[in-house]
Write a protein that holds these residues in place. Structure first.
Motif, short mmCIF file in Angstrom:
data_model
loop_
_atom_site.label_atom_id
_atom_site.label_comp_id
_atom_site.label_asym_id
_atom_site.label_seq_id
_atom_site.Cartn_x
_atom_site.Cartn_y
_atom_site.Cartn_z
N LYS A 149 0.83 -1.21 0.00
CA LYS A 149 0.00 0.00 0.00
C LYS A 149 0.86 1.26 0.00
O LYS A 149 0.57 2.21 -0.72
N LYS A 150 1.92 1.27 0.81
CA LYS A 150 2.79 2.45 0.92
C LYS A 150 3.49 2.78 -0.40
O LYS A 150 3.79 3.94 -0.66
N ILE A 151 3.75 1.77 -1.22
CA ILE A 151 4.45 2.03 -2.49
C ILE A 151 3.48 2.31 -3.63
O ILE A 151 3.88 2.46 -4.77
N GLY A 152 2.19 2.38 -3.30
CA GLY A 152 1.20 2.81 -4.28
C GLY A 152 0.55 1.71 -5.11
O GLY A 152 -0.10 2.01 -6.10
N LEU A 153 0.72 0.46 -4.70
CA LEU A 153 0.07 -0.62 -5.43
C LEU A 153 -1.41 -0.70 -5.02
O LEU A 153 -1.77 -0.26 -3.93
N GLU A 154 -2.21 -1.27 -5.90
CA GLU A 154 -3.65 -1.42 -5.63
C GLU A 154 -3.99 -2.89 -5.53
O GLU A 154 -3.51 -3.71 -6.33
N LYS A 155 -4.86 -3.22 -4.58
CA LYS A 155 -5.27 -4.62 -4.41
C LYS A 155 -6.15 -5.04 -5.57
O LYS A 155 -7.09 -4.34 -5.95
N VAL A 156 -5.83 -6.21 -6.13
CA VAL A 156 -6.59 -6.78 -7.23
C VAL A 156 -7.56 -7.83 -6.69
O VAL A 156 -8.73 -7.81 -7.01
N LYS A 157 -7.02 -8.74 -5.86
CA LYS A 157 -7.87 -9.83 -5.38
C LYS A 157 -7.12 -10.69 -4.37
O LYS A 157 -5.93 -10.49 -4.12
N GLU A 158 -7.86 -11.63 -3.81
CA GLU A 158 -7.29 -12.72 -3.04
C GLU A 158 -7.39 -13.96 -3.93
O GLU A 158 -8.30 -14.07 -4.74
N TYR A 176 -1.52 -7.63 -5.47
CA TYR A 176 -1.54 -6.20 -5.71
C TYR A 176 -0.86 -5.93 -7.04
O TYR A 176 -0.03 -6.73 -7.49
N GLN A 177 -1.16 -4.79 -7.67
CA GLN A 177 -0.49 -4.42 -8.91
C GLN A 177 -0.27 -2.92 -8.96
O GLN A 177 -0.94 -2.14 -8.28
N SER A 178 0.72 -2.55 -9.78
CA SER A 178 0.98 -1.13 -9.98
C SER A 178 -0.17 -0.51 -10.77
O SER A 178 -0.89 -1.19 -11.48
N LYS A 179 -0.31 0.80 -10.61
CA LYS A 179 -1.43 1.52 -11.24
C LYS A 179 -1.16 1.79 -12.69
O LYS A 179 -0.08 1.85 -13.15
#
Length: 179
Positions: A149-158, A176-179
């Motif tokens: 989260k701190k590096i700006g990735l967004e959660k995609v799924k479990e 998580y993945q980059s935006k």
């Protein structure tokens, strides 16, 4: 590369480099620390550590990236790895480039994983033209999720990790993945 140019790139406090023979013992200590390896199925043997380093050297030669050996710039102390690696296990998002980190526990809570991962994302985008980077961890690894989260990735799924299906504690992972 001369001794003075041994870093591929740096961040404010860290130097990122390819692996050297002298790293085996230090990484083995990290890989055999139960605190560091809490969210892995087993501790790694010395031979597994050597195999990991060899795999990273091959990836670096082939792609210009790997999970880089990381040192503190102030004293050249090896603290672990932070970087990028190909992931090829069977999943609906692979083959992909993963960002990951493993740092010795006496260096935790000083922002090294976050600082290093942010710099690796910048390197991936600006130097390697990689537009999508993923990060994967067992759902129970809330410290790694906090870094994501701190590096700006967004959660995609479990998802259920195919390599961890037999481990009830670790099999549910986050992506998580980059935006």
């Amino acid at each position: 590369m001369t001794k003075e140019q041994k870093y591929i790139f740096t961040s404010t406090r860290l130097g990122f480099r390819n692996w050297e023979e002298k790293d085996v013992e230090e990484l083995y200590k990290i890989n055999s620390d139960s605190r560091v390896m809490e969210f892995f199925p087993t501790l790694l043997t010395k031979n597994q550590t050597i195999e990991f380093i060899e795999k990273m050297k091959i990836q670096f030669k082939k792609n210009g990236f790997c999970y880089f050996a990381v040192e503190k710039l102030e004293n050249k102390e090896f603290i672990g790895f932070i970087g990028l690696s190909e992931q090829n296990y069977e999943a609906d998002f692979t083959q992909c480039i993963d960002i990951g980190w493993r740092i010795k526990c006496n260096e935790w809570n000083q922002g090294f994983a976050t600082e290093g991962a942010k710099r690796c994302l910048e390197y991936a985008e600006k130097n390697l033209n990689i537009d999508k980077v993923y990060s994967i961890a067992p759902k129970i690894n809330i410290k790694s999720e906090a870094v994501m989260k701190k590096i700006g990735l967004e959660k995609v799924k479990e998802f259920e990790h195919p390599l961890l299906r037999d481990d009830e504690r670790l099999k549910t992972c986050i992506l998580y993945q980059s935006k």
